[in-house]
Write a protein that holds these residues in place. Structure first.
Motif, PDB file in Angstrom:
ATOM      1  N   TYR A  18      28.244  26.874  15.484  1.00 13.79           N
ATOM      2  CA  TYR A  18      29.030  28.065  15.782  1.00 13.79           C
ATOM      3  C   TYR A  18      29.573  28.076  17.205  1.00 13.79           C
ATOM      4  O   TYR A  18      30.361  28.939  17.557  1.00 13.79           O
ATOM      5  CB  TYR A  18      28.175  29.313  15.519  1.00 13.79           C
ATOM      6  CG  TYR A  18      27.826  29.456  14.067  1.00 13.79           C
ATOM      7  CD1 TYR A  18      28.670  30.139  13.206  1.00 13.79           C
ATOM      8  CD2 TYR A  18      26.688  28.854  13.523  1.00 13.79           C
ATOM      9  CE1 TYR A  18      28.372  30.250  11.854  1.00 13.79           C
ATOM     10  CE2 TYR A  18      26.394  28.951  12.179  1.00 13.79           C
ATOM     11  CZ  TYR A  18      27.237  29.645  11.354  1.00 13.79           C
ATOM     12  OH  TYR A  18      26.954  29.741  10.016  1.00 13.79           O
ATOM     13  N   GLY A  19      29.142  27.124  18.008  1.00 14.85           N
ATOM     14  CA  GLY A  19      29.585  27.103  19.395  1.00 14.85           C
ATOM     15  C   GLY A  19      30.991  26.569  19.559  1.00 14.85           C
ATOM     16  O   GLY A  19      31.734  27.004  20.435  1.00 14.85           O
ATOM     17  N   ASP A  20      31.370  25.608  18.741  1.00 15.35           N
ATOM     18  CA  ASP A  20      32.697  25.012  18.806  1.00 15.35           C
ATOM     19  C   ASP A  20      33.607  25.680  17.782  1.00 15.35           C
ATOM     20  O   ASP A  20      33.184  26.517  17.000  1.00 15.35           O
ATOM     21  CB  ASP A  20      32.603  23.509  18.505  1.00 15.35           C
ATOM     22  CG  ASP A  20      31.654  22.792  19.453  1.00 15.35           C
ATOM     23  OD1 ASP A  20      31.776  22.975  20.674  1.00 15.35           O
ATOM     24  OD2 ASP A  20      30.776  22.041  18.957  1.00 15.35           O
ATOM     25  N   GLU A  21      34.862  25.249  17.765  1.00 13.37           N
ATOM     26  CA  GLU A  21      35.836  25.835  16.851  1.00 13.37           C
ATOM     27  C   GLU A  21      35.979  25.028  15.565  1.00 13.37           C
ATOM     28  O   GLU A  21      36.867  25.322  14.741  1.00 13.37           O
ATOM     29  CB  GLU A  21      37.193  25.959  17.542  1.00 13.37           C
ATOM     30  CG  GLU A  21      37.957  24.641  17.703  1.00 13.37           C
ATOM     31  CD  GLU A  21      37.502  23.784  18.869  1.00 13.37           C
ATOM     32  OE1 GLU A  21      36.490  24.141  19.518  1.00 13.37           O
ATOM     33  OE2 GLU A  21      38.146  22.753  19.139  1.00 13.37           O
ATOM     34  N   ARG A  27      38.226  26.739   8.358  1.00  9.27           N
ATOM     35  CA  ARG A  27      38.577  27.978   7.638  1.00  9.27           C
ATOM     36  C   ARG A  27      40.076  28.234   7.699  1.00  9.27           C
ATOM     37  O   ARG A  27      40.707  28.588   6.707  1.00  9.27           O
ATOM     38  CB  ARG A  27      37.932  29.178   8.341  1.00  9.27           C
ATOM     39  CG  ARG A  27      36.514  29.455   8.024  1.00  9.27           C
ATOM     40  CD  ARG A  27      36.069  30.711   8.805  1.00  9.27           C
ATOM     41  NE  ARG A  27      34.663  30.610   9.119  1.00  9.27           N
ATOM     42  CZ  ARG A  27      34.146  30.551  10.340  1.00  9.27           C
ATOM     43  NH1 ARG A  27      34.920  30.648  11.406  1.00  9.27           N
ATOM     44  NH2 ARG A  27      32.855  30.431  10.496  1.00  9.27           N
TER      45      ARG A  27
ATOM     46  N   ARG B 199      24.412  39.850  25.047  1.00  7.22           N
ATOM     47  CA  ARG B 199      24.636  38.444  25.386  1.00  7.22           C
ATOM     48  C   ARG B 199      24.980  38.224  26.854  1.00  7.22           C
ATOM     49  O   ARG B 199      24.719  37.170  27.402  1.00  7.22           O
ATOM     50  CB  ARG B 199      25.783  37.922  24.519  1.00  7.22           C
ATOM     51  CG  ARG B 199      26.324  36.551  24.885  1.00  7.22           C
ATOM     52  CD  ARG B 199      27.303  36.133  23.819  1.00  7.22           C
ATOM     53  NE  ARG B 199      28.106  34.981  24.087  1.00  7.22           N
ATOM     54  CZ  ARG B 199      27.798  33.727  23.748  1.00  7.22           C
ATOM     55  NH1 ARG B 199      26.653  33.480  23.169  1.00  7.22           N
ATOM     56  NH2 ARG B 199      28.626  32.742  23.992  1.00  7.22           N
ATOM     57  N   PHE B 200      25.566  39.232  27.461  1.00  2.00           N
ATOM     58  CA  PHE B 200      25.999  39.099  28.842  1.00  2.00           C
ATOM     59  C   PHE B 200      24.932  39.574  29.825  1.00  2.00           C
ATOM     60  O   PHE B 200      25.139  39.548  31.026  1.00  2.00           O
ATOM     61  CB  PHE B 200      27.317  39.848  29.030  1.00  2.00           C
ATOM     62  CG  PHE B 200      28.377  39.391  28.066  1.00  2.00           C
ATOM     63  CD1 PHE B 200      29.043  38.197  28.281  1.00  2.00           C
ATOM     64  CD2 PHE B 200      28.661  40.108  26.917  1.00  2.00           C
ATOM     65  CE1 PHE B 200      30.003  37.744  27.382  1.00  2.00           C
ATOM     66  CE2 PHE B 200      29.619  39.667  26.013  1.00  2.00           C
ATOM     67  CZ  PHE B 200      30.294  38.477  26.241  1.00  2.00           C
TER      68      PHE B 200
ATOM     69  N   ASP C  15      33.970  35.108  23.474  1.00  2.00           N
ATOM     70  CA  ASP C  15      32.650  34.710  23.974  1.00  2.00           C
ATOM     71  C   ASP C  15      31.607  35.762  23.611  1.00  2.00           C
ATOM     72  O   ASP C  15      30.588  35.870  24.282  1.00  2.00           O
ATOM     73  CB  ASP C  15      32.695  34.484  25.490  1.00  2.00           C
ATOM     74  CG  ASP C  15      32.973  35.765  26.288  1.00  2.00           C
ATOM     75  OD1 ASP C  15      33.391  36.773  25.684  1.00  2.00           O
ATOM     76  OD2 ASP C  15      32.782  35.749  27.512  1.00  2.00           O
ATOM     77  N   THR C  43      36.056  30.961  16.694  1.00  2.81           N
ATOM     78  CA  THR C  43      34.664  30.902  17.128  1.00  2.81           C
ATOM     79  C   THR C  43      34.398  32.110  18.014  1.00  2.81           C
ATOM     80  O   THR C  43      35.319  32.639  18.655  1.00  2.81           O
ATOM     81  CB  THR C  43      34.312  29.607  17.903  1.00  2.81           C
ATOM     82  OG1 THR C  43      32.908  29.626  18.226  1.00  2.81           O
ATOM     83  CG2 THR C  43      35.096  29.492  19.210  1.00  2.81           C
ATOM     84  N   HIS C  44      33.154  32.550  18.023  1.00  2.00           N
ATOM     85  CA  HIS C  44      32.703  33.537  18.997  1.00  2.00           C
ATOM     86  C   HIS C  44      31.670  32.916  19.924  1.00  2.00           C
ATOM     87  O   HIS C  44      30.956  33.617  20.627  1.00  2.00           O
ATOM     88  CB  HIS C  44      32.141  34.766  18.287  1.00  2.00           C
ATOM     89  CG  HIS C  44      33.161  35.445  17.425  1.00  2.00           C
ATOM     90  ND1 HIS C  44      34.220  36.136  17.943  1.00  2.00           N
ATOM     91  CD2 HIS C  44      33.331  35.465  16.078  1.00  2.00           C
ATOM     92  CE1 HIS C  44      34.981  36.593  16.961  1.00  2.00           C
ATOM     93  NE2 HIS C  44      34.456  36.196  15.816  1.00  2.00           N
ATOM     94  N   GLY C  45      31.611  31.591  19.929  1.00  2.00           N
ATOM     95  CA  GLY C  45      30.582  30.874  20.672  1.00  2.00           C
ATOM     96  C   GLY C  45      31.023  30.320  22.011  1.00  2.00           C
ATOM     97  O   GLY C  45      30.318  29.484  22.581  1.00  2.00           O
ATOM     98  N   VAL C  46      32.159  30.758  22.527  1.00  2.00           N
ATOM     99  CA  VAL C  46      32.545  30.340  23.877  1.00  2.00           C
ATOM    100  C   VAL C  46      31.447  30.783  24.848  1.00  2.00           C
ATOM    101  O   VAL C  46      30.956  31.913  24.744  1.00  2.00           O
ATOM    102  CB  VAL C  46      33.900  30.966  24.261  1.00  2.00           C
ATOM    103  CG1 VAL C  46      34.260  30.649  25.709  1.00  2.00           C
ATOM    104  CG2 VAL C  46      34.998  30.498  23.309  1.00  2.00           C
ATOM    105  N   PRO C  47      31.043  29.919  25.782  1.00  2.00           N
ATOM    106  CA  PRO C  47      29.993  30.351  26.729  1.00  2.00           C
ATOM    107  C   PRO C  47      30.420  31.616  27.463  1.00  2.00           C
ATOM    108  O   PRO C  47      31.589  31.772  27.826  1.00  2.00           O
ATOM    109  CB  PRO C  47      29.892  29.161  27.691  1.00  2.00           C
ATOM    110  CG  PRO C  47      30.377  27.974  26.910  1.00  2.00           C
ATOM    111  CD  PRO C  47      31.450  28.517  25.999  1.00  2.00           C
ATOM    112  N   PRO C  48      29.488  32.535  27.682  1.00  2.00           N
ATOM    113  CA  PRO C  48      29.830  33.822  28.286  1.00  2.00           C
ATOM    114  C   PRO C  48      30.633  33.658  29.575  1.00  2.00           C
ATOM    115  O   PRO C  48      30.260  32.857  30.437  1.00  2.00           O
ATOM    116  CB  PRO C  48      28.464  34.448  28.579  1.00  2.00           C
ATOM    117  CG  PRO C  48      27.531  33.823  27.625  1.00  2.00           C
ATOM    118  CD  PRO C  48      28.046  32.435  27.397  1.00  2.00           C
TER     119      PRO C  48
END
Lengths: 285, 285, 285
Positions: A18-21, A27, B199-200, C15, C43-48
């Motif tokens: 889930y970290g990457d696209e 999808r 998360r932040f 993120d 994705t919603h997994g971009v680092p904060p």
């Protein structure tokens, strides 16, 4: 809209995380090629490169899916000579796209031919036909989930037949993984692999309750792992267990699992997928 | 299509995580039973077994949802004697399925009766009716999210009324969690629970700005946690804070949060959900 | 339904992570405001707070998307004076909503004006128009993804034009990030930034194969990172590498990546995004 209902969904299971696209782009390509297709993420959390874990998760999932197309990608051999395949399951005479109103589970699975699909195919009644997908053009810049599997799934969802997307291959030639270890001795012991540790720490075994019955096990069982042995109760619900107790319970997939109440049995016992435990009838050793 | 628009969505919130296929199979079952239903994952990242965290996340979410059915599952007591329920919220005379064109938030929440739904029910105007869902057949092999809650949500989305899916129970009998700690002293201090670390690293408190006003707090506040006290400024935006500064800010849920600019206030302060901090008017101690 | 097909999807990249309900509430608001819109999580997994990582992920994604609206939020400056913008890409004469049957990628990107959108805009042919979105009312209680970006995306998806959602600004005034380091010396070396480490440990470089050709590199390359240098082969597939070998390969985005077969090259080499490596033609140093 008729299509949405009767064609079912496109189901995705990968190790993309889930970290990457990666999953998101896959999808998006499905929707780009098949606008209106419902896309259902089964999970993208399969451990990286772990074909066996992916195959187990897929097999646990497919009995509960409605009609549609399954795309599964856990593919350490991408761009090697492993085949990419689409496999039709169930009665061979059925077309890929079920007739309006028809129900039932997925009709086609798409993915690498590395064993990932095998147990899911079994769970859906076996393969009635298979095709090898044409390889992507040689050279840089490709990503099979995005460039091969998603577009093929979209075409199948839109009504293409297997023969439209690849060349027939013998379903019996599909790669199979070695089955999880499950050995029952006449003396009343069952040597069995831990096949899955879930988020809650339940440790699913390759055995089913019927395997324990056949070994004559009763309400208590001795569980050996490494040098240790623990006597555990067989229970019907987590809540029957005391705070510090491990139990054996039939889980939601019909397997036997080692469980605790509101704690991780895997942490308590120190077991991981691939470990082997020995269940012994009390008094048998 | 009329249905899609007027029936709204089916919203899911669970502690199933993303590594396993639990959430994916639940999604798939909803779609199998209610083809065409938009399925919206609120989150599946509630910490395992943490009913309180799930209840707080759900209550923060529901004011922003469109019409539909909410399914929430954080259920350490699965297969115990806890009830499973469906609860109608808002004006009691309204049918479950709003009339075409009607808007407003979710009409029904489905989940275990363990307190998970309570604060969300409050946020949606209170319960106007509730039913207990029939328990799944005794014995192995069930998974309430997949086998009970998802199918019930699908039936409600398709137009079933509460009475079609369970037996009426008194809404006042629903289990309630203890509210987060929030105690205001006349001397100008507020003892308050950290209810969420996001998360932040923002640490949301159970207090609202009005609680600080009532305690007579000004532009600066002394925050005590454990043996330490830090004097912090109340700010309107992260960017007002210096690099090394902690502040108090009204957050997107209308709560007071301890925040830093582009860093984790929870890490800086060493606080976690469930911790209690004491806010003191400057000069009050 | 015409709308669903011709308007495309609403794509989300943030993120926000998966543990909280931020992404879920944003999805829900999109659907509340634009019922029937297909919502695709990139994705919603971009680092904060990592605007650069988000901008890179977005630029890698957009070439593969169908029509629609992109919402991207990595926004450490929320509630500061940074602008919020909607940017139309591609031929300037095109309306936001493509005509029925028109295809092509996204037409509008929505997000903070902090550089996040820049490389994606480039990848989609450049900005043909931009508007600044009105700021949310001052004061507590807002969350730009939920309260600003999602509703604006929904309005655009439903057919609003840029001018309906904000005030025109010069597309050339949009904030740009510094490009990743990529310096080629005539002596045959390329100094280049590691721009991404993916889930599998592949370390993507800012260089493309053509950059290596221009520097006269052959089948082997000396890779220097920190004090160490490793001689690596350029390969066309993971499977060409021995178990303990690092290679250079053109990846699915057309970049050069440092890779291993079924292992993490980033872990083996100890590199992270933002690190700089020096590629040297064999014999050039």
């Amino acid at each position: 809209v008729v299509g949405r209902v009767t064609r079912g969904a496109i189901f995705l299971l990968t190790d993309y995380g889930y970290g990457d696209e990666f999953a998101g782009v896959t999808r998006a390509v499905v929707l780009r090629e098949a606008p209106g297709a419902p896309v259902v993420d089964l999970t993208h959390g399969v451990p990286p490169f772990d074909v066996r874990a992916g195959a187990l998760a897929l097999a646990r999932s497919v009995p509960f899916l409605g009609p549609g197309i399954v795309v599964a990608v856990v593919d350490p051999g991408v761009a090697s000579d492993r085949r990419a395949v689409a496999v039709r399951v169930g009665a061979g005479a059925h077309p890929v796209t079920p007739a309006p109103g028809a129900d039932g589970g997925p009709r086609v699975l798409v993915g690498p031919d590395n064993g990932l699909l095998g147990w899911a195919i079994d769970a859906l009644g076996g393969a009635s036909a298979a095709v090898a997908l044409p390889a992507l053009p040689a050279g840089p810049g490709s990503f099979d989930g995005r460039d091969l599997f998603a577009p093929v799934a979209a075409r199948l969802w839109l009504g293409a037949e297997l023969a439209d997307v690849g060349s027939p291959v013998d379903p019996d030639s599909l790669v199979r993984l070695a089955p999880p270890l499950l050995t029952t001795s006449p003396a009343g012991s069952v040597e069995v692999e831990v096949v899955w540790v879930d988020r809650f720490g339940n440790a699913q075994l390759a055995a089913r309750p019927s395997d324990l019955e056949r070994a004559g096990m009763g309400a208590e069982v001795d569980v050996g792992f490494g040098p240790a042995t623990v006597r555990v109760r067989r229970v019907g619900a987590f809540a029957e267990l005391d705070d510090t107790e491990v139990g054996l319970m039939a889980d939601a997939n019909g397997h036997v699992a080692m469980v605790c109440d509101r704690r991780s049995a895997a942490t308590v016992l120190g077991v991981r997928p691939g470990d082997v435990v020995i269940l012994r009838r009390v008094g048998s050793s």
